[in-house]
Design a protein around this motif. Sequence first.
Motif, PDB file in Angstrom:
ATOM      1  N   ARG A 138      74.737  22.499 -10.370  1.00  0.00           N
ATOM      2  CA  ARG A 138      74.582  21.125  -9.904  1.00  0.00           C
ATOM      3  C   ARG A 138      73.281  20.513 -10.402  1.00  0.00           C
ATOM      4  NH1 ARG A 138      75.118  21.441  -3.944  1.00  0.00           N
ATOM      5  NH2 ARG A 138      72.876  21.790  -3.922  1.00  0.00           N
ATOM      6  N   SER A 139      72.205  21.277 -10.392  1.00  0.00           N
ATOM      7  CA  SER A 139      70.911  20.744 -10.831  1.00  0.00           C
ATOM      8  C   SER A 139      70.938  20.383 -12.307  1.00  0.00           C
ATOM      9  CB  SER A 139      69.800  21.757 -10.557  1.00  0.00           C
ATOM     10  OG  SER A 139      69.928  22.898 -11.390  1.00  0.00           O
ATOM     11  N   ILE A 186      72.993  17.136 -12.721  1.00  0.00           N
ATOM     12  CA  ILE A 186      72.184  16.019 -12.234  1.00  0.00           C
ATOM     13  C   ILE A 186      71.041  15.726 -13.197  1.00  0.00           C
ATOM     14  CG2 ILE A 186      70.611  15.292 -10.383  1.00  0.00           C
ATOM     15  CD1 ILE A 186      72.415  16.888  -8.457  1.00  0.00           C
ATOM     16  N   SER A 226      71.693  12.263 -13.298  1.00  0.00           N
ATOM     17  CA  SER A 226      71.168  11.755 -12.024  1.00  0.00           C
ATOM     18  C   SER A 226      72.237  11.837 -10.923  1.00  0.00           C
ATOM     19  CB  SER A 226      70.644  10.334 -12.146  1.00  0.00           C
ATOM     20  OG  SER A 226      71.710   9.403 -12.212  1.00  0.00           O
ATOM     21  N   HIS A 227      71.816  11.589  -9.684  1.00  0.00           N
ATOM     22  CA  HIS A 227      72.743  11.635  -8.552  1.00  0.00           C
ATOM     23  C   HIS A 227      73.684  10.427  -8.538  1.00  0.00           C
ATOM     24  CE1 HIS A 227      69.501  14.328  -7.056  1.00  0.00           C
ATOM     25  NE2 HIS A 227      70.478  14.930  -6.419  1.00  0.00           N
ATOM     26  N   GLN A 267      74.542   6.483 -10.488  1.00  0.00           N
ATOM     27  CA  GLN A 267      74.315   5.562 -11.602  1.00  0.00           C
ATOM     28  C   GLN A 267      74.829   4.173 -11.245  1.00  0.00           C
ATOM     29  OE1 GLN A 267      75.697   6.668 -15.467  1.00  0.00           O
ATOM     30  NE2 GLN A 267      74.370   8.462 -15.637  1.00  0.00           N
ATOM     31  N   GLU A 291      69.503   4.963 -13.158  1.00  0.00           N
ATOM     32  CA  GLU A 291      69.800   6.300 -12.638  1.00  0.00           C
ATOM     33  C   GLU A 291      68.953   6.536 -11.391  1.00  0.00           C
ATOM     34  OE1 GLU A 291      71.114   8.683 -16.694  1.00  0.00           O
ATOM     35  OE2 GLU A 291      69.212   9.178 -15.711  1.00  0.00           O
ATOM     36  N   LEU A 310      67.731   9.127  -8.419  1.00  0.00           N
ATOM     37  CA  LEU A 310      67.566  10.507  -7.984  1.00  0.00           C
ATOM     38  C   LEU A 310      67.329  10.532  -6.481  1.00  0.00           C
ATOM     39  CD1 LEU A 310      65.267  11.931 -10.816  1.00  0.00           C
ATOM     40  CD2 LEU A 310      67.751  12.154 -10.581  1.00  0.00           C
ATOM     41  N   TRP A 312      70.655  16.309  -1.399  1.00  0.00           N
ATOM     42  CA  TRP A 312      72.011  16.280  -1.956  1.00  0.00           C
ATOM     43  C   TRP A 312      73.061  16.073  -0.868  1.00  0.00           C
ATOM     44  CZ3 TRP A 312      75.211  16.093  -6.000  1.00  0.00           C
ATOM     45  CH2 TRP A 312      76.501  16.598  -5.847  1.00  0.00           C
ATOM     46  N   LEU A 339      74.490  12.516  -0.269  1.00  0.00           N
ATOM     47  CA  LEU A 339      74.919  11.774  -1.460  1.00  0.00           C
ATOM     48  C   LEU A 339      75.872  10.639  -1.109  1.00  0.00           C
ATOM     49  CD1 LEU A 339      75.073  11.482  -4.568  1.00  0.00           C
ATOM     50  CD2 LEU A 339      76.944  13.147  -4.519  1.00  0.00           C
ATOM     51  N   THR A 360      78.742   8.148  -8.417  1.00  0.00           N
ATOM     52  CA  THR A 360      77.969   9.351  -8.126  1.00  0.00           C
ATOM     53  C   THR A 360      78.194  10.373  -9.236  1.00  0.00           C
ATOM     54  OG1 THR A 360      79.702  10.453  -6.867  1.00  0.00           O
ATOM     55  CG2 THR A 360      78.278   8.914  -5.668  1.00  0.00           C
ATOM     56  N   ILE A 361      77.374  11.408  -9.242  1.00  0.00           N
ATOM     57  CA  ILE A 361      77.528  12.457 -10.240  1.00  0.00           C
ATOM     58  C   ILE A 361      78.854  13.177 -10.075  1.00  0.00           C
ATOM     59  CG2 ILE A 361      76.383  14.217  -8.832  1.00  0.00           C
ATOM     60  CD1 ILE A 361      76.079  13.716 -12.663  1.00  0.00           C
TER      61      ILE A 361
END
Length: 412
Positions: A56-57, A60, A64-65, A67, A225, A227, A231, A234, A256-257
């Motif tokens: 996930r990191s 991201i 980014s988390h 957009q 974007e 951040l 999480w 979200l 979202t991502i």
Amino acid sequence: MGVEAFIARRFNKLVGSDGREMSRPAIKVAIIGVALGLAVMLISIAVIVGFKREVRSQVIGFGSHIQITSYDNYGNMQELPIVQTANFRKRLLMLDNVSDVQNVVKKPGIIQTDRAFQGVMMKGVDSTYNWKFFGDRIIAGDVLNADSIDNWAIMSKIMADNMDLDTGSSFVVYFVGENLRARKYRVAGIYQTTFTEYDKLYILTDLRGLQLLNKWDDDQYSSLEILLKDWGKLGITAGEVFEVAAGEGKLYSINTIVDQAPQIFDWLSMLDMNAVIILVLMMLVSGFCIISGLLILILERCSTIGLLKALGMTDWGIRKVFLRQALYLVGKGMVWGNVFGISLILIQYFTGIVTLDPASYYVDHVPVYLSVEWWFLINLGMGIIATAMLVLPSRMIVKVKPSELIDSNAQS
């Protein structure tokens, strides 16, 4: 100390030393079963949580988390910019869960060197960009200095190797639009992640050069974007961002991502089911081992149970004796399970000794992460379920009749 506790401790000391040899291996099996079950549960949760966090990191880090893009881009062959006002950015940063708002310009192109060429996505950034993700993964050179317009760029190691480039090397990117335009860049830094499909695609550069190519103003961008700090919030934060964007009086698309990479997050969600299956199986195996041990202890001490009943001890009092003895074994097994499981987790965390193929698993080693909350919940669940599973077999004590034992002893 109560009578039940005293008798239970006495029974534990006498295991295997009073002629009852069958109880010793049974108790060892019970302790080992609980220890292995708990260790497997701890390791499984650590691997699954660590794997999800690492994958996930990285996703991201590239996207980014959340957009924000122009709603008019849907069905439009030419990307349209969004305009970021100072008030819009300020209102987004005022949201509790928002940590950064990054200005981004993306433009597809074709990179060419004397050796090869391939399609790429140029991602333009400026001083608002958070370099933590790429900064931690730079293996040569450095991150961009976005304070002045220049032609420096950062690319992945796999792309640099394919193009035979190194820090300081130059390359040309062709941009297709109304007219074919070319721009020359130099490699400022080389990063390396385990996301091969993204490494082959993204090159980071200064966004003002891409704005000039698109003939955009300084406040026009492909996307913003966002951040986040947490999480877990979200979905809630995406709704808050939508409300802020709606207040601008323009049509924006909020993604979202999870919306941007649904296949990856669907795959990660499947790991939760694997975790549930492993936990249930290990609980059953551990429970079976400890129940078997308890039944053997009861069967071997039928004469003692009859004697205690003859002396006036209640069925519940005798059951508590054996439950205490069994819980002592559960506790001992859990201690060894924690020692074994956490030791293996720490070894993998600090050494990464167990490796993986990043092309298939997106990581080059097995990532592990075990929070205090998860450790506590697993141990608590193990203790509660083990206790609950022991209550039913302990009811066998009720069936033991002192008179029958006396008659059988007299006949013998």
